[in-house]
Design a protein around this motif. Structure first.
Motif, short mmCIF file in Angstrom:
data_model
loop_
_atom_site.label_atom_id
_atom_site.label_comp_id
_atom_site.label_asym_id
_atom_site.label_seq_id
_atom_site.Cartn_x
_atom_site.Cartn_y
_atom_site.Cartn_z
N TRP A 411 0.78 -1.28 0.05
CA TRP A 411 0.00 -0.19 0.18
C TRP A 411 1.17 1.47 -0.30
CZ3 TRP A 411 -0.48 4.12 2.63
CH2 TRP A 411 -2.31 5.32 2.65
N THR A 412 2.54 1.09 0.81
CA THR A 412 2.93 2.63 0.97
C THR A 412 3.59 2.52 -0.53
OG1 THR A 412 2.88 1.67 2.90
CG2 THR A 412 4.74 3.91 1.92
N PHE A 413 4.16 1.45 -1.12
CA PHE A 413 4.82 1.43 -2.36
C PHE A 413 3.19 2.73 -3.40
CE2 PHE A 413 5.65 -0.65 -6.88
CZ PHE A 413 6.63 -0.19 -6.91
N VAL A 414 2.35 2.04 -3.82
CA VAL A 414 1.64 2.52 -3.98
C VAL A 414 1.11 3.73 -4.10
CG1 VAL A 414 -0.46 2.21 -5.09
CG2 VAL A 414 0.68 0.27 -4.84
N TYR A 415 1.10 4.01 -3.23
CA TYR A 415 0.14 5.67 -2.46
C TYR A 415 1.67 6.50 -2.64
CZ TYR A 415 0.63 9.25 1.29
OH TYR A 415 0.25 10.87 1.53
N GLN A 416 3.53 5.95 -2.35
CA GLN A 416 4.08 6.76 -2.79
C GLN A 416 4.61 6.78 -4.40
OE1 GLN A 416 4.95 8.86 -0.73
NE2 GLN A 416 5.10 7.50 1.80
N MET A 417 3.96 6.22 -5.08
CA MET A 417 3.83 6.10 -5.88
C MET A 417 3.14 7.22 -6.89
SD MET A 417 4.73 2.91 -9.08
CE MET A 417 3.25 2.44 -8.88
N THR A 418 1.54 6.79 -6.44
CA THR A 418 0.55 8.07 -7.29
C THR A 418 -0.01 9.41 -6.47
OG1 THR A 418 -0.37 6.47 -6.50
CG2 THR A 418 0.03 5.95 -7.95
N VAL A 419 -0.54 8.97 -5.55
CA VAL A 419 -1.28 9.53 -4.39
C VAL A 419 -0.71 10.92 -3.75
CG1 VAL A 419 -2.72 9.90 -2.57
CG2 VAL A 419 -3.44 8.39 -4.45
N GLY A 420 1.29 10.18 -3.07
CA GLY A 420 1.31 11.21 -2.31
C GLY A 420 1.99 12.65 -2.85
N PRO A 421 2.84 11.83 -4.21
CA PRO A 421 4.03 12.92 -4.93
C PRO A 421 3.28 14.04 -5.91
CG PRO A 421 4.02 10.30 -6.23
CD PRO A 421 3.49 10.55 -4.39
N ILE A 422 1.60 13.27 -6.88
CA ILE A 422 1.27 13.43 -7.05
C ILE A 422 -0.02 14.54 -6.61
CG2 ILE A 422 -1.16 13.75 -8.88
CD1 ILE A 422 1.73 12.41 -9.94
N CYS A 423 0.11 14.76 -5.56
CA CYS A 423 -0.70 15.22 -4.43
C CYS A 423 -0.20 16.80 -3.92
CB CYS A 423 -1.12 14.96 -3.20
SG CYS A 423 -1.69 16.06 -1.78
N PHE A 424 1.18 17.02 -4.33
CA PHE A 424 2.02 18.02 -4.51
C PHE A 424 1.99 19.17 -5.96
CE2 PHE A 424 3.38 15.56 -0.55
CZ PHE A 424 3.15 16.65 -0.07
N VAL A 425 2.11 18.10 -6.89
CA VAL A 425 1.98 18.43 -8.77
C VAL A 425 0.99 19.53 -8.74
CG1 VAL A 425 1.62 17.95 -10.23
CG2 VAL A 425 3.50 16.48 -9.47
N LEU A 426 -0.61 18.18 -7.91
CA LEU A 426 -1.69 19.52 -8.25
C LEU A 426 -2.08 20.35 -7.28
CD1 LEU A 426 -3.98 15.70 -8.37
CD2 LEU A 426 -3.68 17.49 -10.26
N ILE A 427 -2.00 20.09 -5.90
CA ILE A 427 -2.20 21.66 -5.20
C ILE A 427 -0.81 22.99 -6.29
CG2 ILE A 427 -2.18 20.25 -2.92
CD1 ILE A 427 0.59 20.57 -2.14
N CYS A 428 -0.23 22.62 -6.72
CA CYS A 428 1.04 23.75 -7.30
C CYS A 428 0.32 24.18 -8.70
CB CYS A 428 2.06 22.86 -7.14
SG CYS A 428 3.23 23.03 -6.02
N GLU A 429 -0.50 23.92 -9.31
CA GLU A 429 -0.89 23.70 -10.66
C GLU A 429 -2.34 24.38 -10.53
OE1 GLU A 429 1.94 20.42 -13.27
OE2 GLU A 429 -0.13 19.80 -12.85
#
Length: 539
Positions: A411-429
């Motif tokens: 779960w951690t692996f999937v989270y850190q590959m998708t939701v975790g990093p993409i969150c910071f991309v989205l809040i900036c864009e």
């Protein structure tokens, strides 16, 4: 001779004709820079903006602290030396009581909440560099209280005030990264904020595992002392770091903004800095037309309300969608039945997989859109959480315990590959450039608020003397994650491959989330109303 002739022609022209000619030049410049941004590939972007890559990564060092401290303290709940010093006897073993686990966890979360909301004003008033420097001095001071604490009360106070600085860090780093990087690098560099979190968690887990066998006070004092390294490094480097060109333009410091761009780009293959400044100025001018001021209230007006909602939700999902189990990974493994040494080793493996997952998110972002990666991650994570819950139905066996622990790592692996990093991309864009600091601050504060809720609940949920839920916690987070997946389908837009000016126009036109990717933007230049009126009247 040609130059003189051109000058004479301009003198003979009517004022509105001169304005029209200048406006046409600006329009051509903006279109040219926008096209160049779209055509710029990732590796070419790295070649043109190597210093932007370095300084974005440098500012992310601050986020390592924000990932290190909470993970460290939650790992200490399973540390024998810490348990003997601060815990109490329960059925022949030392444990940290659930109320104190709640208090320590809340200390950091409350500090982050207040720090995030307090960050907006100094970030716009004093800039990114000076604000970060002040926070580093603040952190150095409060680490002393953590290091020399003799009881849980003093340690909790230290966590609260140290958390104030962490609230600033998690806002400043993504804001700075999005301000200094071109479109081609924006996804990877803003996602690096998540990598910094993971690095902090990994170092914390590794440090806790390394001192697990120690029985003296250094078992928990040494990890606290490590925190002094990062603010000192930051203070030294900030003396040479460039300020955000977007912030400098908003301050009317155009020459300083150009010098900042020089510090962010390659010395040999430098792009047209004047043209880049025109795009920054026009983006700022466009947003000035949409919002006259930059207060927190403006984040809830007009189209900014939608942008604030999206930023808040993608950040909030990190907390309510299962992430608290990562923070309590070592404690969860121990409560699930693993031996202390095995629990710490699984915790280290958990954060190591998170590191690899975040790195893999970079090539995924270059090939797939933000919405696709985020939504697919939510589907897999929701399925895993329900599976963890199902495995807790039968009577506990060694195989079931290890299966749950392994699924937590997946779960951690999937989270850190998708939701975790993409969150910071989205809040900036998604956030507008003028309100980015305050929008991210609001999202961080809401995330911290719900973090407090789960900080209160998690110890009671997992503690053997309280709820003793063990793997059944997967049901709760699985159900919440499923609800969040529905929100993603209807409200999460695709922001990949769009300049900030294009995103401003799309949001202003109120395009639905599912049509963001296919919407064609007619490039426009927004100027002062009276100038635009002269241009419009002349056709």
């Amino acid at each position: 001779m040609t130059s003189t002739h051109t000058t004479d022609m301009k003198i003979d022209m009517q004022p509105h004709e001169v304005v029209k000619e200048e406006l046409g030049t600006v329009l051509d410049t903006v279109n040219h820079v926008t096209q160049a941004e779209h055509e710029l590939g990732f590796w070419k972007g790295v070649k043109l903006y190597p210093k932007a890559v370095f300084w974005s990564a440098f500012f992310c060092i601050a986020v390592i602290m924000a990932g290190f401290d909470p993970q460290l303290v939650s790992s200490f709940y399973a540390l024998p030396a810490f348990q003997r010093k601060y815990g109490q006897l329960y059925q022949g073993e030392y444990i940290i009581p659930a109320p104190w686990q709640t208090g320590l966890g809340m200390g950091n979360a409350v500090g982050q909440l207040v720090g995030a909301l307090a960050c907006g004003w100094p970030l716009e008033k004093f800039g990114r560099k000076r604000t970060l420097a002040a926070c580093c001095c603040w952190s150095i001071a409060w680490i002393f209280m953590q290091f020399f604490s003799n009881n849980l009360t003093i340690l909790c106070i230290g966590e609260i005030f140290a958390g104030l600085g962490y609230g600033f860090y998690v806002v400043i780093a993504p804001v700075y990264a999005s301000d200094v990087c071109p479109l081609a690098l924006r996804g990877v560099l803003t996602a690096s904020v998540n990598l910094a979190f993971v690095i902090g968690q990994f170092i914390a887990q590794g440090t806790a595992a390394g001192v697990e066998s120690r029985s003296d006070a250094l078992a928990y004092k040494l990890p606290f002392a490590i925190q002094w390294i990062w603010p000192v490094v930051l203070l030294i480097g900030l003396c040479f770091a460039p300020e955000s060109p977007y912030w400098l333009v908003r301050q009317g410091r155009r020459d300083d903004a150009k010098r900042a761009l020089e510090k962010l780009t390659s010395n040999r293959d430098r792009p047209d800095l004047d043209a880049m400044l025109v795009l920054i100025e026009e983006t700022d001018l466009l947003e000035r037309e949409y919002e006259a001021s930059t207060t927190y209230l403006d984040c809830f007006k007009g189209t900014n309300l939608r942008r604030t909602e999206i930023c808040t939700m993608v950040y909030l999902i990190q907390v309510i969608g299962g992430n608290p189990l990562i923070g309590y990974a070592t404690y969860f493994f121990e409560q699930a039945g693993l031996a202390s040494a095995d629990a710490f080793n699984m915790g280290v493996g958990n954060t190591a997989l998170g590191f690899v997952g975040t790195c893999l998110s970079w090539p995924l972002m270059l090939k797939f859109g933000r919405r696709t990666i985020y939504s697919c991650g939510m589907i897999v994570m929701t399925t895993i959480l329900f599976t963890i819950g199902f495995l807790d139905i039968p009577k506990h066996s060694t195989g079931a315990i290890w299966a749950q622990a392994t699924l937590m790592d997946i779960w951690t692996f999937v989270y850190q590959m998708t939701v975790g990093p993409i969150c910071f991309v989205l809040i900036c864009e998604v956030s507008s450039t003028r309100l980015r600091g305050r929008t991210i601050a609001i999202a961080t504060a809401v995330q911290s608020l719900f973090g407090i809720v789960f900080t209160i609940g998690m110890p009671y949920m997992l503690s053997s003397e309280e709820g003793n839920w063990k793997g059944k916690a997967g049901y709760l987070f699985g159900a919440i994650s499923a609800a969040c997946l529905v929100w993603c389908w209807f409200r999460l837009p695709e922001t990949s491959g769009r300049t900030f000016q294009e995103l401003d126009i799309i949001f202003e036109h109120k395009i639905s989330a599912r049509k963001f990717a296919s919407y064609r933007v007619l490039q426009e230049v927004h100027v002062l109303p009276e100038t635009k009126e002269i241009y419009a009247q002349d056709g």
